[in-house]
Enzyme design. Structure first.
Site, PDB file in Angstrom:
ATOM      1  N   SER A   7       0.835  -1.212   0.000  1.00  0.00           N
ATOM      2  CA  SER A   7       0.000   0.000   0.000  1.00  0.00           C
ATOM      3  C   SER A   7       0.868   1.259   0.000  1.00  0.00           C
ATOM      4  CB  SER A   7      -0.977   0.008   1.182  1.00  0.00           C
ATOM      5  OG  SER A   7      -0.313   0.226   2.393  1.00  0.00           O
TER       6      SER A   7
ATOM      7  N   HIS B   7       8.609   3.161   8.848  1.00  0.00           N
ATOM      8  CA  HIS B   7       8.320   2.295   9.994  1.00  0.00           C
ATOM      9  C   HIS B   7       7.111   2.863  10.759  1.00  0.00           C
ATOM     10  CE1 HIS B   7       9.070  -0.588  13.153  1.00  0.00           C
ATOM     11  NE2 HIS B   7       8.896   0.397  14.029  1.00  0.00           N
TER      12      HIS B   7
HETATM   13  C1  GRF Z   1       3.817  -0.552   6.802  1.00  0.00           C
HETATM   14  O1  GRF Z   1       3.129  -0.369   7.998  1.00  0.00           O
HETATM   15  C2  GRF Z   1       5.254  -0.120   6.927  1.00  0.00           C
HETATM   16  O2  GRF Z   1       5.431   0.961   7.785  1.00  0.00           O
HETATM   17  C3  GRF Z   1       5.868  -1.349   7.550  1.00  0.00           C
HETATM   18  O3  GRF Z   1       5.250  -2.428   6.899  1.00  0.00           O
HETATM   19  C4  GRF Z   1       3.954  -2.017   6.467  1.00  0.00           C
HETATM   20  C5  GRF Z   1       3.893  -2.280   4.991  1.00  0.00           C
HETATM   21  O4  GRF Z   1       2.625  -2.038   4.463  1.00  0.00           O
HETATM   22  N1  GRF Z   1       7.322  -1.298   7.423  1.00  0.00           N
HETATM   23  P1  GRF Z   1       2.409  -2.007   2.897  1.00  0.00           P
HETATM   24  O5  GRF Z   1       3.010  -3.311   2.339  1.00  0.00           O
HETATM   25  O6  GRF Z   1       3.102  -0.810   2.329  1.00  0.00           O
HETATM   26  O7  GRF Z   1       0.932  -1.980   2.691  1.00  0.00           O
END
Ligand code: GRF
Length: 207
Positions: A17, A113
């Site tokens: 996402s 993060h």
């Molecule tokens: C996000 O919450 C990012 O901060 C963490 O992993 C998640 C990934 O979500 N490192 P997506 O794959 O971008 O939907």
């Protein structure tokens, strides 16, 4: 596509996402970069499918095919350079990176993060925030070093932690901010608007 547009490579392990937020910002012309390649350590990562829809090259590299982390990262670098990548974005990449990836891209690898670092690095950051009982959490975009979710902070966004929040509701609230923050941070760092300053022995970054 402008000749001078920075080329970024995105590495993601899952849903993608945040990758989608990068695409949306490019479409909305609030972010002016070219995504040269999307890579993953997971064959079925939804992130790869999101890139394929846009005809962006995708590469899956299987960690099991490499004897150790540095040799895996060396292979990753090879693919990134093949696609003329100048900046690397870790967007939900679940592997620890090594010098083999960082050295060829000095201060050019960033990560997002879901906590206000240095609080709650590692897995389940939102759960850690709820367990600690903090009243504010959020997300951080930072330069990557060899430690997990560590390295100079570029940008942060805060959200309230509400009474009655579940891990799911807090995660959703933070994710909205991630999707806003990441394209903004990419725009700042690919356009060299971030200056490095020395603060004692520590390197900090400011606009
Ligand atoms: C996000 O919450 C990012 O901060 C963490 O992993 C998640 C990934 O979500 N490192 P997506 O794959 O971008 O939907």
């Amino acid at each position: 596509m402008s000749e001078s547009m920075s080329v970024i490579g995105v590495i993601a392990s899952g849903r993608g996402s945040n990758l989608q937020a990068i695409f949306d910002a490019i479409d909305a012309k609030t972010l002016s970069v070219q995504v040269g390649v999307v890579m993953s350590d997971k064959k079925d990562a939804e992130a790869l499918a999101r890139a394929q829809i846009r005809q962006i090259p995708t590469v899956f590299l299987d960690p099991k095919a490499y004897p150790d982390r540095p040799s895996y990262d060396t292979a990753v670098v090879h693919v990134l350079l093949e696609h003329c990548v100048q900046f690397v974005v870790l967007a939900g990449y679940m592997r620890i990176v090594t010098k083999a990836l960082l050295d060829p891209f000095p201060n050019k690898v960033i990560n997002i993060h879901p906590s206000l670092l240095p609080s709650f690095p590692g897995m389940h950051a939102q759960r850690q925030a709820l367990v600690a009982g903090v009243k504010i959490s959020g997300c951080t975009v930072h330069f990557v070093d060899e430690a997990v979710d560590h390295g100079p902070i570029i940008s942060q966004a805060a959200v309230p932690v509400l009474d009655g929040d579940t891990e799911q509701s807090l995660t959703a609230r933070i994710l909205v901010e991630e999707h806003r923050l990441l394209p903004m941070a990419i725009s700042l760092y690919t356009s060299s608007q971030i200056k490095s300053i020395q603060n004692g022995k520590k390197e900090r970054f400011m606009l």
